[in-house]
Design a protein around this motif. Structure first.
Motif, short mmCIF file in Angstrom:
data_model
loop_
_atom_site.label_atom_id
_atom_site.label_comp_id
_atom_site.label_asym_id
_atom_site.label_seq_id
_atom_site.Cartn_x
_atom_site.Cartn_y
_atom_site.Cartn_z
N HIS A 74 1.89 -6.50 0.22
CA HIS A 74 0.89 -7.33 -0.52
C HIS A 74 1.44 -8.57 -1.30
O HIS A 74 0.67 -9.56 -1.39
N GLU B 271 0.80 -1.35 0.17
CA GLU B 271 -0.05 0.09 -0.13
C GLU B 271 0.76 1.42 -0.19
O GLU B 271 2.10 1.06 0.15
N GLU B 272 0.44 2.50 -0.10
CA GLU B 272 1.13 3.69 -0.47
C GLU B 272 2.27 3.98 0.55
O GLU B 272 1.94 4.24 1.65
N ARG C 93 -3.49 1.61 -9.99
CA ARG C 93 -4.41 1.36 -8.97
C ARG C 93 -5.77 1.28 -9.72
O ARG C 93 -6.62 0.50 -9.58
N PRO D 280 4.98 6.33 1.98
CA PRO D 280 4.90 7.94 2.04
C PRO D 280 6.07 8.44 1.27
O PRO D 280 7.19 7.77 1.18
N LYS E 97 9.76 4.53 10.12
CA LYS E 97 8.75 3.99 10.84
C LYS E 97 8.01 2.74 10.47
O LYS E 97 7.68 2.95 8.89
N SER E 98 7.77 1.59 10.89
CA SER E 98 7.10 0.81 10.24
C SER E 98 5.85 0.10 11.18
O SER E 98 5.69 0.72 12.32
N MET E 99 5.06 -0.48 10.61
CA MET E 99 3.80 -0.95 11.25
C MET E 99 3.58 -2.37 11.02
O MET E 99 3.93 -2.94 10.35
N ARG E 100 2.46 -2.70 11.84
CA ARG E 100 2.05 -4.14 11.67
C ARG E 100 0.85 -4.13 11.11
O ARG E 100 -0.18 -2.96 11.23
N TRP E 101 0.11 -5.30 10.57
CA TRP E 101 -1.28 -5.11 10.03
C TRP E 101 -1.91 -6.46 10.23
O TRP E 101 -1.18 -7.42 10.30
N GLY E 102 -3.46 -6.33 10.08
CA GLY E 102 -4.14 -7.90 10.33
C GLY E 102 -3.44 -8.33 11.31
O GLY E 102 -3.32 -8.04 12.37
N GLN E 103 -3.25 -9.93 11.22
CA GLN E 103 -2.99 -10.72 12.42
C GLN E 103 -1.32 -11.13 12.44
O GLN E 103 -0.86 -11.67 13.19
N ARG F 196 3.85 0.19 5.14
CA ARG F 196 2.65 -0.06 5.12
C ARG F 196 2.10 -1.51 4.68
O ARG F 196 3.27 -2.09 4.16
N PRO F 197 1.15 -2.11 4.79
CA PRO F 197 0.96 -3.53 4.39
C PRO F 197 1.41 -3.95 3.26
O PRO F 197 1.39 -3.28 2.17
N MET G 207 9.82 8.70 2.19
CA MET G 207 10.66 7.87 2.52
C MET G 207 11.22 6.82 1.29
O MET G 207 11.96 6.06 1.55
#
Lengths: 759, 308
Positions: free
Chosen positions: A153, A11-12, A185, A14, A137-143, A150-151, A17
């Protein structure tokens, strides 16, 4: 030799970065592959909002087999140590060899690493790179537990050559990995498979994705430029914005729109900043009038109506934004016209500059006092400099700067004009922050220079006083930049300022200001309390209006003339050491000299040349210092200069050695009557002539002439050393000659400290 | 209900969103019956984003921002407005497409508009919460906030919830092509009694603006703030074992109500201009401490999915 294509589709990402991520991906993965025995010919990384891509050419199909010998613990080492060694080598005890070493018998492991297929190495290293990727900066998503910006895919990873492509199975949680990806997209036509990088880039383009960020940026810039040009206008260049916008789109479509006439009277910088900050629009300027008349926006798609709907929407948003800007502008003007900039600045008393340095209003008072003092040295009227200093921070209280902090200074200029200030005062409001970096323009208008110098000297003095000096890479208050600012302001204007005086004045003002910030009461028992170890002084912080208890810690040896003192906050704050004013200016001047060396080194002047000049008097007059250094550097480039330096060194070496040996210094005046050789007599005469000529030149600060006068010494000194033996048996002659050498040192020492020079 | 073409009113935008998210599996909840600053404060978002239990809910939440009051005169600033909120845990892999589907559902033609996901990290200092995501732009206008929750009340979100927040007035004004919020048709313009947004809300905006800025009794507000704080703490200080029923009943939600109350009272105090810059941080920290206590309590309950 196969090539490798990797695409991480997410996903997008930033915009800010993206570039860094492409660089990191390339470096991390190629390093990891090389570390694991693969080689490659070339690599290139690409990034769009939704994909991070790497193409590696000429990858070895297999990693080479390797044999590595590793020394382990002694055989009598504890079991734990041996087990640890076995674990790290992946061997059993039977595999180890025992070898005699100086320190006793030790285990030696021989590790055979088999060559592996590139597919296997790549799959493993891509997975490792993804798991350890340094996103800001990173993130988690879903489980999942994977961190990504960002997620994430899908992963496309293939090794390919003329015979075809092979999927490299990268295993990361349940993220699909294969040879497919998708295009735009909205405009793309679903997923497709690719067989090579060329195929990949071409298919993406067909599905409305320009893979290369530079290509997107170029396209945007050229289109924008052409559209503006067609209407007789020009696009305001903004490289950062261009890079950001290129990172927001995969298929850039450039559109140009109008700014409603009601807003055309806003200052162009306001239009530009508002459009850039909120909407990421480029400004389009009428080169003749300087006014911003249109904007350029970049959409991420083509539409059947050629962007008409998109443009109309953007125009509407812009209208709302500019209405806000207009509202701030008019409110600020109303304030300025009714109470002036001094009125606008009143609120600065409630704004903390730094909790140990008081409010912005305190700071303004200091800058005003300092600007008044500096003014005559830079050709400004003291009253005008003081007036400008008094109002230069007022715009920090304006609504416009509240909304757009980057317009500080500039709004001050507009508001100062509106309030009827002139004679360079409005310009000083705008320019007093300058120069902001090594490439920023240096103000030249006298009032601006005075306030800009005062601003920076106050900053330096303040943070020096509270011991917030820059260390290593840490310089949170940008003090190196402030110091360079002082240097460039002085040199750029050829200003003659004795900085030591100004620094002392600034620290005096600061300490005076301290007594205004803190209501300090006499300690119990009046001045007799001073010899107590700690004196608790109570008062209140005038800035925060909060009670503040300060422990005034006086060292025992206060009476011995050591005036170091410390303020200790009783609360959570760590002890606050105030550097004494006398030390402060010395230490700050040394810092300025350090920065000057860096600055001059960038301009090709050697550090030892500067050292040779720093050792001379009035070294706090940077213009004088640099004139001297420049002339010296030029002189040392000449044949005369180089040889004269050698002559000086020779004289100095002999003299130093003999002085050391004899335990005396030969500072007496040499007498010409003891001269035996004609070359000796000639040197006496040459030194006399040079001394007079140099003194005359120095009186008028003509360093070039001083150098020329010195150059005349080269031949006599060379001739002297060729013909004369200094260390003769005749003691009177020897003594006289040593004194003559000392005279060379003294005469040349008028110009610079030659002993500091290398070579 | 079937909709076609462009919506004709504010309420139709809401109804279409409700229908869309219902069709996509969300429980359509009703607004929380308390004053909140944003849809995020609804326990269906804050509390339900904690713990492992799956969740999918969508709802309208009236939101109050006392400092944004403009007496009903500003074309798009209101002290009372509506947010549409969707929270799905764990965040589904196709959340972006689902979201874009909702824009299509309210009549935004994807072939004519430029939709962009622009970096915007979300943080709520009062809730001790943060997440990463974007603001979604439609032709340069922010129409939604899209966030993957990473932490709430100081707890790591695992699984992660996907949160969507639509500013309903702004979005509807855009879709309906209206320039001033008060001119926006609230119900269908061809209804027997057509009502504009202004007819419904203008007077309320005026009354609340005056009240919030000048009248609200700050001493009372301060007292209420402290009462709510104390109540929240004392609720959570109770032992979990309920002597009357013999069950374990941790009262995370009643305590959270008090946290919401404290937060809104802080907003009112802020609008009255009686909170200084330094005090501001301290108040925010106090509300955050309450939010954290509530989150600590909630994760021990079965609604969070732990105690089953």
């Amino acid at each position: 030799m196969p090539d490798l294509l990797l695409e991480l589709f997410s996903e997008e990402i930033p915009a800010r970065m993206q570039q860094r991520a492409a660089v990191d991906l390339k470096k991390l993965l190629t390093d990891a592959l090389v570390e694991n025995g693969l080689t490659y010919a070339a690599a290139a990384a690409f990034v769009t909002p939704r994909r991070l891509c790497l193409n590696i050419n000429g990858l070895s199909p297999r990693s080479a087999a390797r044999v590595e010998e590793r020394k382990g613990p002694r055989i009598d080492a504890p079991d734990r140590a041996v087990e640890g060694f076995l674990r790290s080598t992946g061997l059993t005890r039977d595999d180890l060899e025992i070898r005699d070493e100086k320190k006793g018998q030790v285990y030696v492991a021989t590790i055979h690493t088999e060559g592996r297929e590139a597919t296997e190495v790549v799959a493993e290293q891509v997975a490792a790179t993804i798991r350890n990727f340094p996103w800001p900066k990173s993130m988690r998503w879903g489980q999942g537990s994977l961190g990504w910006v960002r997620p994430l895919h899908s992963i496309l990873c293939i090794l390919y050559d003329e015979s075809g492509a092979e999927i490299v199975p990268v295993v990361i949680d349940d993220i699909p990995c294969g040879d497919t990806t998708e295009g735009h997209r909205f405009m793309g036509k679903g997923r497709f498979a690719v067989t090579s990088f060329d195929d990949y880039a071409a298919r993406l383009k067909r599905d409305f994705v320009l893979l290369d960020a530079d290509e997107r940026a170029d396209h945007i810039w050229i289109e924008a430029h052409n559209m503006a040009f067609a209407q007789g206008l020009e696009v305001v260049e903004d490289k950062d914005l261009l890079a950001e916008v290129a990172g927001l789109v995969e298929w850039p479509v450039v559109l140009m729109g109008d700014i409603a006439p009601a807003f055309l009277d806003l200052p162009p910088e306001v239009l530009q900043t508002s459009m850039k900050t909120h909407q990421k629009f480029f400004s389009v300027r009428n080169a003749k009038s300087g006014r911003i008349e249109k904007f350029v926006t970049v959409a991420n798609r083509e539409t059947a109506d050629d962007g008409a709907t998109i443009l109309a929407g953007n125009q509407k948003v812009l209208f709302a934004r500019l209405s806000d800007a207009m509202f701030f502008w008019q409110n600020d003007l109303r304030v300025v016209k009714s109470v002036g900039l001094e009125g606008m600045a009143a609120g600065l008393a409630d704004v903390t500059f730094h909790n140990k340095l008081g409010s912005q209003a305190d700071r303004v008072k200091r800058i005003e006092a300092l600007a008044r003092e500096i003014a005559p040295h830079v050709g400004a009227a003291p009253d005008l400099a003081a007036e400008a200093a008094r109002i230069c921070k007022a715009d920090l209280q304006s609504e416009m700067v509240g909304e757009f902090p980057e317009l500080q200074g500039l709004m001050g200029m507009y508001y100062a004009r509106a309030a009827g200030h002139d004679d360079g005062v409005p310009e000083a409001c705008a320019e007093h922050y300058s120069p902001l970096g090594p490439n920023d323009t240096v103000p030249t208008a006298p009032v601006s220079v005075a306030v800009a110098l005062a601003d920076k000297i106050d900053t330096l003095t303040g943070f020096w006083a509270i011991d917030e000096k820059p260390t290593g890479s840490k310089d949170p208050f940008a003090l190196r930049r402030a110091a360079l600012g002082v240097i460039r302001l002085v040199l750029g204007n050829g200003a003659r300022v004795n900085l030591a005086d100004e620094l002392t004045r600034a620290s005096d003002t600061l300490y005076e200001c301290y007594s205004n910030i803190f209501n300090i009461f006499e300690p119990d028992g009046g001045s007799e309390g001073w010899d107590n170890w700690q004196l608790v002084l109570s008062g209140y912080d005038k800035t925060s209006k909060e009670p503040k208890y300060i422990t005034f810690e006086a060292p025992r040896n206060l009476y011995e003339g050591d005036d170091e003192m410390a303020f200790v906050d009783e609360g959570e704050h760590p002890p606050m050491l105030l550097t004494p004013a006398s030390e402060l200016s010395i230490s700050l001047l040394a810092f300025l000299h350090d920065r000057l060396k860096v600055h001059l080194r960038d301009q090709g002047i050697r550090h030892d040349v500067i050292d040779a000049c720093l050792a001379m008097p009035a070294n706090d007059d940077l213009t004088l210092l640099v004139n001297r250094a420049t002339a010296l550097a030029a002189f040392l480039e000449t044949d005369d200069g180089e040889n004269l330096l050698q002559g000086y060194k020779r004289a100095n070496n002999i003299l130093t050695a003999e002085e050391k040996k004899d335990g005396v210094s030969y500072e007496g005046t040499p007498e010409e009557r003891f001269a035996e050789d004609p070359s000796e007599t000639a040197l006496f005469k040459a030194l006399d002539r040079a001394e007079t000529a140099i003194a005359t030149a120095l009186r008028s600060e003509d360093f070039a002439a001083a150098m020329t006068a010195m150059a005349a010494l080269r031949a006599p000194i060379d001739a002297f050393f060729t013909a004369v033996q200094v260390n003769t048996d005749k003691q009177i002659l020897r003594r006289n000659r040593l004194c003559l050498l000392n005279r060379i040192r003294e005469v040349m020492g008028q110009v610079a400290s030659f002993s500091a020079l290398e070579g | 209900m079937e909709f076609s073409g462009k919506p004709a009113s504010f309420q139709e935008v809401i109804l279409r969103l409700q229908a869309y998210w219902a069709r996509n599996g969300c429980a359509i909840l009703q607004p929380y019956d308390m004053e909140v600053g944003a849809g995020t404060f609804h326990p269906a978002t804050t509390l339900r984003s904690l713990g492992p239990a799956p969740w999918a809910a969508a709802y309208v939440q009236p939101s109050r921002r006392p400092t944004d009051g403009r007496y009903g005169e500003n074309p798009n600033r209101l002290q009372h407005y509506y947010q549409y909120q969707v929270l799905i845990k764990p965040s589904p892999p196709d959340l972006q497409s689902l979201y874009l589907g909702s824009l299509a559902a309210i009549g935004i033609d994807m072939d004519l508009h430029d939709i962009r996901f622009v970096e915007d990290d979300w943080e709520s200092p009062t809730l001790g919460a943060w997440g990463l995501g974007w603001e979604v732009w439609c032709d340069g206008m922010e129409v939604s906030q899209f966030t993957y929750f990473q932490q709430v009340g100081g707890h790591d979100c695992a699984p992660v919830s996907g949160e969507l927040t639509y500013g309903l007035e702004r979005l509807a004004m855009y879709v309906l092509g209206v320039d001033h919020v008060m001119d926006m048709p609230f119900n269908a313009p061809d209804a027997p009694i057509p009502l504009s947004y202004g007819q419904v809300f203008r007077q309320a905006e005026e009354e609340y603006s005056r009240y919030n800025f000048d009248i609200a009794d700050t001493d009372n507000l301060l007292k209420h703030f402290e009462d709510a704080e104390t109540e929240c703490q004392s609720i959570l200080a109770q032992p979990g074992d309920d002597p009357k029923t013999g069950k374990t009943i941790v009262m995370a939600q009643p305590a959270y109500d008090q946290c919401i109350k404290a937060s809104h009272l802080f907003n009112l105090l802020d609008a009255r201009g009686v909170i200084s810059v330094t005090e501001r941080q301290a108040y925010i920290a106090r509300v955050r401490a309450l939010a954290k206590l509530c989150a600590d309590a909630f994760v021990t309950t079965s609604a969070a999915g732990l105690a089953e």
